[in-house]
Design a protein around this motif. Sequence first.
Motif, short mmCIF file in Angstrom:
data_model
loop_
_atom_site.label_atom_id
_atom_site.label_comp_id
_atom_site.label_asym_id
_atom_site.label_seq_id
_atom_site.Cartn_x
_atom_site.Cartn_y
_atom_site.Cartn_z
N LEU A 232 -66.54 -6.86 -6.92
CA LEU A 232 -66.05 -5.52 -7.26
C LEU A 232 -66.44 -5.18 -8.69
O LEU A 232 -66.64 -6.07 -9.51
N PRO A 233 -66.54 -3.90 -9.00
CA PRO A 233 -66.69 -3.52 -10.41
C PRO A 233 -65.61 -4.24 -11.23
O PRO A 233 -64.47 -4.38 -10.79
N GLU A 234 -65.99 -4.61 -12.42
CA GLU A 234 -65.14 -5.47 -13.22
C GLU A 234 -63.70 -4.97 -13.30
O GLU A 234 -62.76 -5.74 -13.25
N ARG A 235 -63.56 -3.64 -13.43
CA ARG A 235 -62.23 -3.11 -13.63
C ARG A 235 -61.31 -3.32 -12.44
O ARG A 235 -60.10 -3.20 -12.56
N PHE A 236 -61.91 -3.60 -11.31
CA PHE A 236 -61.06 -3.83 -10.15
C PHE A 236 -60.71 -5.30 -9.97
O PHE A 236 -59.87 -5.65 -9.17
N ARG A 237 -61.43 -6.12 -10.68
CA ARG A 237 -61.21 -7.55 -10.52
C ARG A 237 -60.23 -8.08 -11.55
O ARG A 237 -59.99 -7.47 -12.58
N LYS A 238 -59.76 -9.24 -11.27
CA LYS A 238 -59.03 -10.02 -12.26
C LYS A 238 -60.10 -10.64 -13.14
O LYS A 238 -60.84 -11.51 -12.71
N PRO A 239 -60.26 -10.18 -14.37
CA PRO A 239 -61.42 -10.58 -15.15
C PRO A 239 -61.19 -11.93 -15.83
O PRO A 239 -60.06 -12.38 -15.99
N ALA A 240 -62.32 -12.51 -16.23
CA ALA A 240 -62.26 -13.79 -16.92
C ALA A 240 -61.39 -13.68 -18.17
O ALA A 240 -60.48 -14.47 -18.39
N SER A 241 -61.69 -12.67 -18.98
CA SER A 241 -60.85 -12.55 -20.17
C SER A 241 -59.99 -11.30 -20.12
O SER A 241 -58.79 -11.37 -19.96
N CYS A 242 -60.62 -10.17 -20.16
CA CYS A 242 -59.82 -8.96 -20.34
C CYS A 242 -60.62 -7.77 -19.90
O CYS A 242 -61.79 -7.63 -20.24
N GLY A 243 -60.04 -6.89 -19.13
CA GLY A 243 -60.72 -5.66 -18.75
C GLY A 243 -59.79 -4.53 -19.06
O GLY A 243 -58.58 -4.64 -18.89
N GLN A 252 -53.83 -7.13 -13.25
CA GLN A 252 -53.35 -7.98 -14.34
C GLN A 252 -51.98 -7.55 -14.84
O GLN A 252 -51.37 -8.27 -15.62
N GLY A 253 -51.54 -6.40 -14.44
CA GLY A 253 -50.36 -5.86 -15.09
C GLY A 253 -50.76 -5.29 -16.43
O GLY A 253 -51.92 -5.37 -16.84
N SER A 254 -49.80 -4.66 -17.10
CA SER A 254 -50.06 -4.05 -18.40
C SER A 254 -49.44 -4.88 -19.50
O SER A 254 -48.25 -5.18 -19.46
N ILE A 255 -50.26 -5.25 -20.45
CA ILE A 255 -49.75 -5.96 -21.62
C ILE A 255 -49.72 -4.97 -22.77
O ILE A 255 -50.74 -4.33 -23.06
N VAL A 256 -48.58 -4.81 -23.39
CA VAL A 256 -48.51 -3.88 -24.52
C VAL A 256 -48.27 -4.67 -25.79
O VAL A 256 -47.29 -5.42 -25.89
#
Lengths: 301, 301, 301, 301
Positions: A232-243, A252-256
């Motif tokens: 999937l396009p990166e934004r749809f995946r659980k990325p290695a580091s951060c998307g 990934q949920g939202s980290i604030v």
Amino acid sequence: SKYEYVKQYEADDRLLPGCWIVVRLDGKGFTKFCDLHGFEKPNDERALRLMDEAAKARASGRSLRRGAPRPCRCCRRSPHAPGRALLLPQAVMSEFQDVRLAFGESDEYSFVFARNSQLHGRRASKLVSLVASCFSASYVRFWAQHFPGTPLAATPMFDGRVVLYPSNHTLRDYLSWRQADTHVNNLYNTCFWALVKSGKSTGEAHEQLRGTLSDYKNELLFSQFGLNYNTLPERFRKPASCGCGCLVAVLQGSIVIRQRVMHVKQTADGGTKEKERLEPCVLHCDIIRDAFWAQHPELLA
Amino acid sequence: SKYEYVKQYEADDRLLPGCWIVVRLDGKGFTKFCDLHGFEKPNDERALRLMDEAAKARASGRSLRRGAPRPCRCCRRSPHAPGRALLLPQAVMSEFQDVRLAFGESDEYSFVFARNSQLHGRRASKLVSLVASCFSASYVRFWAQHFPGTPLAATPMFDGRVVLYPSNHTLRDYLSWRQADTHVNNLYNTCFWALVKSGKSTGEAHEQLRGTLSDYKNELLFSQFGLNYNTLPERFRKPASCGCGCLVAVLQGSIVIRQRVMHVKQTADGGTKEKERLEPCVLHCDIIRDAFWAQHPELLA
Amino acid sequence: SKYEYVKQYEADDRLLPGCWIVVRLDGKGFTKFCDLHGFEKPNDERALRLMDEAAKARASGRSLRRGAPRPCRCCRRSPHAPGRALLLPQAVMSEFQDVRLAFGESDEYSFVFARNSQLHGRRASKLVSLVASCFSASYVRFWAQHFPGTPLAATPMFDGRVVLYPSNHTLRDYLSWRQADTHVNNLYNTCFWALVKSGKSTGEAHEQLRGTLSDYKNELLFSQFGLNYNTLPERFRKPASCGCGCLVAVLQGSIVIRQRVMHVKQTADGGTKEKERLEPCVLHCDIIRDAFWAQHPELLA
Amino acid sequence: SKYEYVKQYEADDRLLPGCWIVVRLDGKGFTKFCDLHGFEKPNDERALRLMDEAAKARASGRSLRRGAPRPCRCCRRSPHAPGRALLLPQAVMSEFQDVRLAFGESDEYSFVFARNSQLHGRRASKLVSLVASCFSASYVRFWAQHFPGTPLAATPMFDGRVVLYPSNHTLRDYLSWRQADTHVNNLYNTCFWALVKSGKSTGEAHEQLRGTLSDYKNELLFSQFGLNYNTLPERFRKPASCGCGCLVAVLQGSIVIRQRVMHVKQTADGGTKEKERLEPCVLHCDIIRDAFWAQHPELLA
Ligand SMILES: Nc1nc2c(ncn2[C@H]2C[C@H](O)[C@@H](COP(=O)(O)OP(=O)(O)OP(=O)(O)O)O2)c(=O)[nH]1
Ligand SMILES: Nc1nc2c(ncn2[C@H]2C[C@H](O)[C@@H](COP(=O)(O)OP(=O)(O)OP(=O)(O)O)O2)c(=O)[nH]1
Ligand SMILES: Nc1nc2c(ncn2[C@H]2C[C@H](O)[C@@H](COP(=O)(O)OP(=O)(O)OP(=O)(O)O)O2)c(=O)[nH]1
Ligand SMILES: Nc1nc2c(ncn2[C@H]2C[C@H](O)[C@@H](COP(=O)(O)OP(=O)(O)OP(=O)(O)O)O2)c(=O)[nH]1
Ligand SMILES: O=P(O)(O)OP(=O)(O)OP(=O)(O)O
Ligand SMILES: O=P(O)(O)OP(=O)(O)OP(=O)(O)O
Ligand SMILES: O=P(O)(O)OP(=O)(O)OP(=O)(O)O
Ligand SMILES: O=P(O)(O)OP(=O)(O)OP(=O)(O)O
Ligand SMILES: [Mg+2]
Ligand SMILES: [Mg+2]
Ligand SMILES: [Mg+2]
Ligand SMILES: [Mg+2]
Ligand SMILES: [Mg+2]
Ligand SMILES: [Mg+2]
Ligand SMILES: [Mg+2]
Ligand SMILES: [Mg+2]
Ligand SMILES: [Mg+2]
Ligand SMILES: [Mg+2]
Ligand SMILES: [Mg+2]
Ligand SMILES: [Mg+2]
């Protein structure tokens, strides 16, 4: 007055010092609330952004953000910026400066207060009620911006609880628990709604998925629905580091966290002045592995 | 998951059974919030009605109230009825059926849950957070109806606490405490703003009133401002039994109890059907003396 | 010192005002402790009297009790009097004047503090630890008097807990719960040990009694062991009102209340002076029915 | 039974996981108790040893300790060994294997439970009552061995409390707080009683010492009473690392940790077998500085 003695019935509920304070909110009966307002299934981007807004929005009446905030230190991407300047909004992370970090998924949000926070004398009911109050009031206040055309048809409510974590280790495990939950639920829900949209009843969909492992579900998405979860396009995946794409929020949920953001201020003589300010920003990183924490040593300091 | 152990850090906060549960909310920093929105001093009727709304509003989409609710059993007057039918609002007393009684004054509201309520297993943080959340979200939601033309310029927040009262006696003393507080504060504030409007500085007004008794203040209102507190139209006074005029809310506070109200429902064949329903209604009675309680024996039963 | 901040980690554990405070102690591992010291089965009178002593003994160095205490107001019988004057003993009811009533059975004792007691600021851990400490130290101290010839071969320990009861009704139900438990356990144990003494293994005895009702057990005692539970000498029975014989302690448990007792004091000139004093006395009444409470209205006042 | 519902009034008081649990006991009214039994002033060695006994004594019926325990790892001296084998005593550290460390001074003792102890489900009242009960019962039980010829004239009682420390750092600060308190109190008391023994009234002694610093008191002991606090035999001083003499207990307090002790067991064939066992031993070390903790890494592990 002679009635004042009743004040003594109030219990002292100060929280143990030296522990991380987590306030977790969760939408009350959101299964119904989401239905009532026609949220997209399984993840409604507007809804998730509204949750993030209620968690982090801040006063910005007097200055305007200049473009995007600084890129994330761990993935070198820009956190997503709100589409418009908000007029004097105040929400949890702006109202409560002692909140170091927040994590949101689905209809829930966790707020982590600094372990030595003295806010409201660490009184549990003050903290839990004020956070729930601020979040709920903000949710209603920002509703129309995120759901233009959909009038609010019920009062959204959030329950709250306070949990203490005595060490960095247990706090990280708490956040890992919530993020791992996001991964698992999202994979399940994606499959579930794909099956339902393909014509299965909800009962059948549940039955087919019951007890299956991640591999099975990924395979199902690929073979039956033509989705390769890993390509999937990166934004749809659980990325290695951060998307930082919006749909990754779903995964990934939202980290604030508070990041430095450049602001432009109007000066008296008509010119402008730049100023960097700490501001709550939303990321969609992996926070289970060490990389995130190594990049943000101030969070646990 | 291996992180699930962190759930054990949640404390059990179930409240002692057999006690009255009072949840009291109080506006956070309302001195500033009232200023910011130009509330009338000392009592802004719109603001008080909005508070009452957030405390009691209920779903009424499918039926319409027929005129005023039944007259109050203790004073034979009608409780004031909302000016318009609200579209599916949900607020504290409607959401929480176990709330027997509520009392509001200034920026605070107390909700009394039945002593044997099992709501949310009597978990303190669930109760306090949900009530604060419901009230705050409703406050924002109903704002525009009560303050047409005044946009909300800050997020209203309410802190909450839970207090247990083990007996009817102590519960009544609690409510008497809040109502006596209303009397005292209102007399003070009426004098204070009368002095300020007459040209005194706020410092001077405070100085003049410091340490004075009720008699002095009543005399002041009479002699200096031509107000005889005891010959005012009934609705402005603290009445012997109960007055249902709006300004009395200022003096007695707002008591919300469930009363039978006649509703008219559309039937399938185009006709109408009357049905009496219990509905939260606002009164402005004295609740310190026994009369009110004698008239409403179900409240403490 | 710079270390003093650690004191702030102490939590405030004051108990809700206006509630009856019950501290219940229970012997730790008394199955083993009773075995180790060869207690009679199922009820060892020395052991029960020692428990009563630890619950109520008081300083009496300077004066001597004159015979038996006044007869019980409900049954007109005399509470049993200790066989000898104790030299300056201090135990729970003497040490804690706020204890209104105590109830003991088997290896447990419950102490009821006045609902408005301010002892130690109602701090839960102070109360529970001091009662457990006082009882345990007294148990060891009085051991040799009740078990002459049996040296203490292990340290007796008692766990403690605090429970609040908000009303007279719930307090009475608490005491009824403990006394009903005594009845049930004693009937069971009497049958059980009768079966074992008659040659059954403990497993067989348990098996035979499992799930049986009171009637069956009474019948068993009568037909198989020649005991008619209902025609036993009064002291062995659960009496209609109150029996003061020692073995009834086994059945009804021990109720300790403060009664007026006549004391004789030596005067300076060699004469004597009588004085009535309130003193903790042990009764073996029924406390489930109303009669006991009607006779002792001061207990719940 | 129909009364069983009252069990629900018991509150859940499980302590937050992952924190060090400290139970501190303190003698109730020991000013009077010490007087009544003629304790030496300011420090009665018998009393302190009895306290240590109640804190650590253990079952030793079946084997005999072979001479002194191993020397302390930090100061290379031997902890003091009890003068005689105790017959089956059981006291706090023997009863509660989860107690890692204890610290005693004057009429108080602190017990530190392992941070992950699951003893009694970490229920606060179970822990505090059982420790208070065990300590008090043991104090009475061992009294005659330490005070031969002095009959117990009152029941010794100890209050208890539970405090949580979330980190090693705060736990060490707690222990430092207690030991620094010992230093300060002891210097004061040594001066105070020296003044009183020299003829001053207690009021005059207090007056002379009020507000003075350590230097003044050391100088006073030297110049007025010929004691140079710094040149005293090591056991009387607060030593650089650790001194194991008895009077130092007065100064450093008593630290109880589990050390390997050699035991000799009789074998079936009449021979003997040596076995090393972990056993609670009393030291009088400095525990404020790092040295002690570096030598005993297992304590905080
Ligand atoms: N369609 C849709 N539903 C969502 C979305 N986010 C959350 N939800 C729904 C899915 C779940 O039914 C519900 C969250 O689950 P919960 O376990 O919190 O249940 P719920 O809030 O109904 O009950 P509760 O009062 O928390 O016990 O919210 C979304 O973006 N789209
Ligand atoms: N002008 C005006 N002010 C009001 C009205 N109702 C309440 N207020 C103001 C008067 C007080 O300054 C304030 C309520 O007093 P509080 O003791 O709750 O103080 P405040 O909310 O500022 O601080 P807090 O966060 O509760 O500690 O709200 C009203 O109807 N008109
Ligand atoms: N032989 C004999 N045993 C008694 C007497 N009084 C109490 N016991 C024994 C019977 C039970 O096994 C035990 C009390 O039951 P518990 O439920 O309190 O159990 P136990 O103390 O063993 O365990 P615990 O530490 O309380 O969980 O004490 C007596 O007078 N004679
Ligand atoms: N003569 C003498 N007195 C001692 C010794 N150890 C402790 N004490 C006394 C000195 C203090 O008066 C008392 C301990 O002080 P506390 O602050 O614990 O006071 P106390 O126990 O009287 O009252 P409390 O019930 O704890 O509030 O015990 C000793 O070895 N010799
Ligand atoms: O996910 P949670 O923690 O809210 O779990 P729950 O099953 O909803 O339980 P709770 O009654 O504690 O909200
Ligand atoms: O009127 P209250 O009870 O809110 O009193 P307060 O002085 O505001 O105190 P608190 O810190 O408990 O809100
Ligand atoms: O009879 P209780 O109340 O002591 O019941 P229990 O089964 O021993 O339970 P607990 O662990 O509360 O002592
Ligand atoms: O030394 P402490 O902690 O016992 O202090 P205290 O002054 O005796 O107070 P408390 O009432 O907490 O025992
Ligand atoms: Mg939930
Ligand atoms: Mg939910
Ligand atoms: Mg949820
Ligand atoms: Mg307040
Ligand atoms: Mg306020
Ligand atoms: Mg207020
Ligand atoms: Mg038990
Ligand atoms: Mg027991
Ligand atoms: Mg028992
Ligand atoms: Mg103390
Ligand atoms: Mg003491
Ligand atoms: Mg002390």
